[in-house]
Design a protein around this motif. Sequence first.
Motif, PDB file in Angstrom:
ATOM      1  N   ASP A 171      55.265  35.978  37.847  1.00  0.00           N
ATOM      2  CA  ASP A 171      56.139  36.737  36.967  1.00  0.00           C
ATOM      3  C   ASP A 171      55.757  36.437  35.511  1.00  0.00           C
ATOM      4  O   ASP A 171      55.576  35.267  35.150  1.00  0.00           O
ATOM      5  CB  ASP A 171      57.584  36.308  37.238  1.00  0.00           C
ATOM      6  CG  ASP A 171      58.578  37.019  36.355  1.00  0.00           C
ATOM      7  OD1 ASP A 171      58.468  38.250  36.210  1.00  0.00           O
ATOM      8  OD2 ASP A 171      59.464  36.338  35.809  1.00  0.00           O
ATOM      9  N   PRO A 172      55.604  37.465  34.655  1.00  0.00           N
ATOM     10  CA  PRO A 172      55.233  37.223  33.256  1.00  0.00           C
ATOM     11  C   PRO A 172      56.187  36.262  32.540  1.00  0.00           C
ATOM     12  O   PRO A 172      55.759  35.461  31.714  1.00  0.00           O
ATOM     13  CB  PRO A 172      55.257  38.611  32.617  1.00  0.00           C
ATOM     14  CG  PRO A 172      55.017  39.549  33.744  1.00  0.00           C
ATOM     15  CD  PRO A 172      55.668  38.908  34.941  1.00  0.00           C
ATOM     16  N   GLY A 198      41.486  30.299  21.453  1.00  0.00           N
ATOM     17  CA  GLY A 198      40.797  31.430  22.045  1.00  0.00           C
ATOM     18  C   GLY A 198      41.613  32.073  23.135  1.00  0.00           C
ATOM     19  O   GLY A 198      42.765  31.702  23.379  1.00  0.00           O
ATOM     20  N   SER A 199      41.003  33.031  23.808  1.00  0.00           N
ATOM     21  CA  SER A 199      41.692  33.703  24.906  1.00  0.00           C
ATOM     22  C   SER A 199      40.887  33.615  26.197  1.00  0.00           C
ATOM     23  O   SER A 199      41.214  34.266  27.176  1.00  0.00           O
ATOM     24  CB  SER A 199      41.969  35.168  24.550  1.00  0.00           C
ATOM     25  OG  SER A 199      40.772  35.826  24.225  1.00  0.00           O
ATOM     26  N   SER A 200      39.867  32.781  26.190  1.00  0.00           N
ATOM     27  CA  SER A 200      39.061  32.545  27.397  1.00  0.00           C
ATOM     28  C   SER A 200      39.367  31.150  27.932  1.00  0.00           C
ATOM     29  O   SER A 200      39.696  30.247  27.157  1.00  0.00           O
ATOM     30  CB  SER A 200      37.572  32.620  27.064  1.00  0.00           C
ATOM     31  OG  SER A 200      37.240  33.888  26.572  1.00  0.00           O
ATOM     32  N   GLY A 240      45.981  40.664  21.670  1.00  0.00           N
ATOM     33  CA  GLY A 240      45.072  39.976  22.584  1.00  0.00           C
ATOM     34  C   GLY A 240      45.749  38.813  23.293  1.00  0.00           C
ATOM     35  O   GLY A 240      45.543  38.606  24.494  1.00  0.00           O
ATOM     36  N   ILE A 241      46.566  38.063  22.561  1.00  0.00           N
ATOM     37  CA  ILE A 241      47.289  36.947  23.167  1.00  0.00           C
ATOM     38  C   ILE A 241      48.262  37.473  24.218  1.00  0.00           C
ATOM     39  O   ILE A 241      48.313  36.970  25.345  1.00  0.00           O
ATOM     40  CB  ILE A 241      48.021  36.120  22.089  1.00  0.00           C
ATOM     41  CG1 ILE A 241      46.996  35.396  21.201  1.00  0.00           C
ATOM     42  CG2 ILE A 241      48.985  35.115  22.731  1.00  0.00           C
ATOM     43  CD1 ILE A 241      47.595  34.754  19.954  1.00  0.00           C
ATOM     44  N   PHE A 242      49.035  38.505  23.872  1.00  0.00           N
ATOM     45  CA  PHE A 242      50.009  39.060  24.812  1.00  0.00           C
ATOM     46  C   PHE A 242      49.314  39.657  26.034  1.00  0.00           C
ATOM     47  O   PHE A 242      49.793  39.496  27.164  1.00  0.00           O
ATOM     48  CB  PHE A 242      50.887  40.115  24.137  1.00  0.00           C
ATOM     49  CG  PHE A 242      51.611  39.594  22.927  1.00  0.00           C
ATOM     50  CD1 PHE A 242      52.275  38.377  22.951  1.00  0.00           C
ATOM     51  CD2 PHE A 242      51.613  40.314  21.746  1.00  0.00           C
ATOM     52  CE1 PHE A 242      52.932  37.889  21.831  1.00  0.00           C
ATOM     53  CE2 PHE A 242      52.267  39.840  20.620  1.00  0.00           C
ATOM     54  CZ  PHE A 242      52.928  38.623  20.664  1.00  0.00           C
ATOM     55  N   ASN A 243      48.196  40.338  25.813  1.00  0.00           N
ATOM     56  CA  ASN A 243      47.457  40.919  26.934  1.00  0.00           C
ATOM     57  C   ASN A 243      46.912  39.837  27.860  1.00  0.00           C
ATOM     58  O   ASN A 243      46.906  40.007  29.077  1.00  0.00           O
ATOM     59  CB  ASN A 243      46.324  41.814  26.433  1.00  0.00           C
ATOM     60  CG  ASN A 243      46.833  43.092  25.812  1.00  0.00           C
ATOM     61  OD1 ASN A 243      47.939  43.538  26.076  1.00  0.00           O
ATOM     62  ND2 ASN A 243      46.020  43.684  24.945  1.00  0.00           N
ATOM     63  N   THR A 244      46.454  38.735  27.294  1.00  0.00           N
ATOM     64  CA  THR A 244      45.937  37.641  28.116  1.00  0.00           C
ATOM     65  C   THR A 244      47.046  37.036  28.963  1.00  0.00           C
ATOM     66  O   THR A 244      46.836  36.730  30.144  1.00  0.00           O
ATOM     67  CB  THR A 244      45.259  36.560  27.247  1.00  0.00           C
ATOM     68  OG1 THR A 244      44.197  37.183  26.506  1.00  0.00           O
ATOM     69  CG2 THR A 244      44.684  35.448  28.095  1.00  0.00           C
TER      70      THR A 244
END
Length: 173
Positions: free
Chosen positions: A40-41, A80-82, A25-29
């Motif tokens: 760029d990521p 969180g991821s929000s 989830g962290i990487f996807n965010t």
Amino acid sequence: MGLFDQILNAIGDPNQAASPGQMSGIFNTVQQVSNSYGADPSSVQSAMSIVGNYVRSALQQKQATQGPEQAEAFVNQYSGSSPNPQAVNALFGASQVQQIVQAVTQRTGLNAGMIQQMLPILVPLVLNFLHTGSHTQSGRGSNPVLSAFLDADRDGDVDISDAMNLAARHFMR
């Protein structure tokens, strides 16, 4: 034991909050932030690393003045991821936010306005990364991931970006 080792141990310990899903989830965010802002990521990861250094300093100060329990409670509350502007405001003053924006701009080349918009996402993500070591049941001890992150005296260079890259390679196989 280093930060990455603490994260791996937390994932392997059912009494801690870490899970491969949380890490994904962290990487996807981070990837979503990159896509949303057309950045760029690797620049976003660099920004997260710089923000992580400021988070570490702020949490070290919180730990020194209010105790380790308050630093851990802060991580638990704001991870969180929000997007969460309250996390930024609770951790940093306005002048610190400007310093962070300036540092990220200088080191990544990202636009200052873009960084300002990313901070409410990046700060909770850094805290979420640290939250991986939290215990699933209260009263079970301190968060070893947070302790490793805040223990800058051990090797002087705890970098959240390096730990994330190692974790990404490990979990995204």
